[in-house]
Design an enzyme around this catalytic site. Structure first.
Site, mmCIF file in Angstrom:
data_model
loop_
_atom_site.group_PDB
_atom_site.id
_atom_site.type_symbol
_atom_site.label_atom_id
_atom_site.label_comp_id
_atom_site.label_asym_id
_atom_site.label_seq_id
_atom_site.Cartn_x
_atom_site.Cartn_y
_atom_site.Cartn_z
ATOM 1 C CB SER A 70 47.130 35.362 43.284
ATOM 2 O OG SER A 70 48.181 35.967 42.889
ATOM 3 C CE1 TYR B 174 45.015 36.754 38.565
ATOM 4 C CE2 TYR B 174 46.424 37.454 39.767
ATOM 5 C CZ TYR B 174 45.859 36.507 39.119
ATOM 6 O OH TYR B 174 45.899 35.303 39.672
ATOM 7 C CD GLU C 52 50.900 39.767 40.968
ATOM 8 O OE1 GLU C 52 50.949 41.055 41.032
ATOM 9 O OE2 GLU C 52 52.194 39.093 40.821
#
Ligand code: NAP
Ligand code: GDP
Length: 349
Positions: A134, A157, A136
Site C-alpha cells: 500500500s 496498518y 500508506e
C-alpha cells in the site's frame, strides 16, 4: 487451465480480480472468513452453485490468522498463482485494533509465505505470489513516491504492510520464490467499503440529495490522495505475475487530489450546490497521525509492463455517484413503503 487462489476475495479488489481471472479462463479459488451473516455480496454476479458442472469459482473457509487453514486450502486448490489481498484494511481502525491488524496484515502474510515455501519445496510446483502492498507505507515521505522512496509509515496498518513487504522481499531473496509486491495507491469503485472516505461521501451525498440524511460527518479534508479505479488496478496485479522475473511496482495514476476536491466533484455530479451546508467535522474521524500527501510515480510499471490507468478521477467519481444514486433511490422506495432504512457504519469510518 491455470488456477489462482485469492485471499480477501470477498473484498473490493478480490471481487474485481476474480472477475478478471475468470474472464481469462482461470479456475479461481477464494478464501472466505466465516461470519454470522453472508459476506459474499460482491461475488454474487460470478458465483455459481458448486454443484453446477461448469463452476470455476470455488470458495473455501479459511483465515490468514490460521496457518493450518492456509495449508489445507493450498493443498486443495493447487494454485499456479496466489494473490494475498486479505487485510484489516482500514487505517483508522488499525489505531483501535493495532495488534489484530499486525496479526492479519503482517503475520498473516508471513504465515502464507511459510506455507508457500513448503509448498514450493525443491522439485515441487512453482507458484507465483502477489503481495498487496500500500502507498500508506510511504506515510510522510515527500511526494512523488516511487519504488525507491523510503517507507515512513504513519499507522499500525502501514507499519504492518511495511513488515509484509519486507517479509516478501526476504522470502524472494532467501528461497528464490516468485513473489511480487504491488505498492498500490488508493483505488476506489462502487464496491469500495462504505467507511473509506470516497464511498462514505458518495453514499451520503446521494442520501442527502433525496432527503434521507441531513449531515455528513468527516475528518481531515485537506489530505491529498492519488485515487484510481480498482478495476484498472487488479490488471496491474495480474500483469506482475505474468513476467519472467518477480519485481516490485508502484501502481498509481500520477495525479493527486484533496478530500475537498473529491467532495466538490461528487456534489457537482449529484447537482448539490453547496456541500458545505451538509458537511460537519467530527474529531472521531481524525487519526492520531495521518498521511497528508500521496502522489505516486507509476513510470516503472508503465515502462516495463505497459500498464496505465484507463479511468480518470472524474470518471471514477461519476461511476460511484451513478451507482450510489441508484442505491439512494432504492432506499427512498423502501422508506416510502414504511421500512426503516439504517445507514450502517456511519460511526465507524
Ligand atoms: P477490503 O475491501 O477491505 O477487503 C479485504 C479482504 O480481506 C476482505 O475479503 C476481508 O474479508 C478479507 N480479510 C480480512 N481479514 C481477514 C483474515 N483474517 N483472513 C482472511 N481474509 C481476511 O480491501 P480492498 O480495498 O479490496 O484491498 C485489498 C488489499 O489491498 C488489502 O490488503 C488492502 O490492504 C490492500 N490495499 C488496498 C488499497 C485500496 O485503496 N483499496 C490500496 C493499497 C493496498 P471480509 O469480507 O470477511 O471482511
Ligand atoms: P486511506 O488513505 O487508506 O486512509 O483511505 P481513507 O479513504 O480511509 O482516507 C483517506 C483520507 O481521507 C485520510 O487522510 C483520512 O484522514 C481522510 N478522511 C477525512 N474524513 C474521513 C472520514 O470520515 N473517513 C475516512 N475513512 N477518511 C477520512
Amino acid at each position: 487451465m491455470k488456477r489462482a487462489l485469492i485471499s480477501g476475495i470477498t473484498g473490493q479488489d478480490g471481487s474485481f480480480l476474480a472477475e478478471l481471472l475468470l474472464s481469462k479462463g482461470y479456475e479461481v479459488h477464494g478464501i472466505v472468513r466465516r461470519a454470522s451473516t453472508f459476506n459474499t455480496d460482491r461475488l454474487d454476479s460470478i458465483y455459481l452453485d458448486p454443484h453446477e458442472p461448469n463452476a470455476t469459482l470455488h470458495l473455501h473457509y479459511g483465515d490468514v490468522t490460521d496457518g493450518a487453514s492456509l495449508r489445507h486450502i493450498m493443498d486443495k486448490a493447487q494454485p499456479d498463482e496466489v494473490y494475498n489481498l486479505a487485510a484489516q484494511s482500514h487505517v483508522r481502525v488499525s489505531f483501535d485494533q493495532a495488534e489484530y491488524t499486525a496479526d492479519v496484515v503482517a503475520t498473516g502474510t508471513l504465515r502464507f509465505l511459510e506455507v508457500l515455501r513448503d509448498y514450493v519445496s525443491p522439485g515441487g510446483k512453482q507458484v507465483r505470489f502477489y503481495q498487496a502492498g500500500s502507498s500508506e507505507m510511504f506515510g510522510s515521505a515527500n511526494p512523488p513516491q516511487s519504488e525507491s522512496t523510503e517507507f515512513q509509515p504513519r499507522s499500525p496498518y502501514a507499519v504492518s504492510k511495511v513488515a509484509a513487504h519486507w517479509y516478501s522481499v526476504n522470502y524472494r531473496e532467501a528461497y528464490g520464490l516468485f513473489i511480487c509486491n504491488g505498492i498500490l495507491f488508493n483505488h476506489e469503485s462502487p464496491r469500495r467499503g462504505e467507511t473509506f472516505v470516497t464511498r462514505k461521501i458518495t453514499r451520503a451525498l446521494g442520501r442527502i440529495k433525496l432527503g434521507l440524511q441531513e449531515k455528513l460527518f468527516l475528518g481531515n479534508l485537506t489530505a491529498m490522495r492519488d485515487w484510481g479505479y480498482a478495476g484498472d488496478y487488479v490488471e496491474a496485479m495480474w500483469l506482475m505475475l505474468q513476467q519472467d522475473q518477480p519485481d516490485d511496482y508502484v501502481v498509481a495514476t500520477g495525479e493527486s487530489h484533496s478530500v475537498t476536491e473529491f467532495l466538490d466533484l461528487a456534489a457537482f455530479h449529484y447537482g448539490i450546490d453547496n456541500w458545505r451546508r451538509y458537511v460537519e467535522t467530527d474529531p472521531r474521524y481524525f487519526r492520531p497521525t495521518d498521511v497528508n500527501y500521496l502522489l505516486g510515480d507509476p513510470s516503472k510499471i508503465r515502462r516495463k509492463l505497459g500498464w496505465q490507468p484507463k479511468v480518470t478521477f472524474e470518471e471514477l467519481i461519476r461511476k460511484m455517484v451513478d451507482h450510489d444514486m441508484e442505491l439512494a433511490k432504492q432506499e427512498q422506495t423502501l422508506t416510502h413503503a414504511g421500512h426503516k432504512v439504517v445507514m450502517r457504519g456511519l460511526s465507524h469510518g
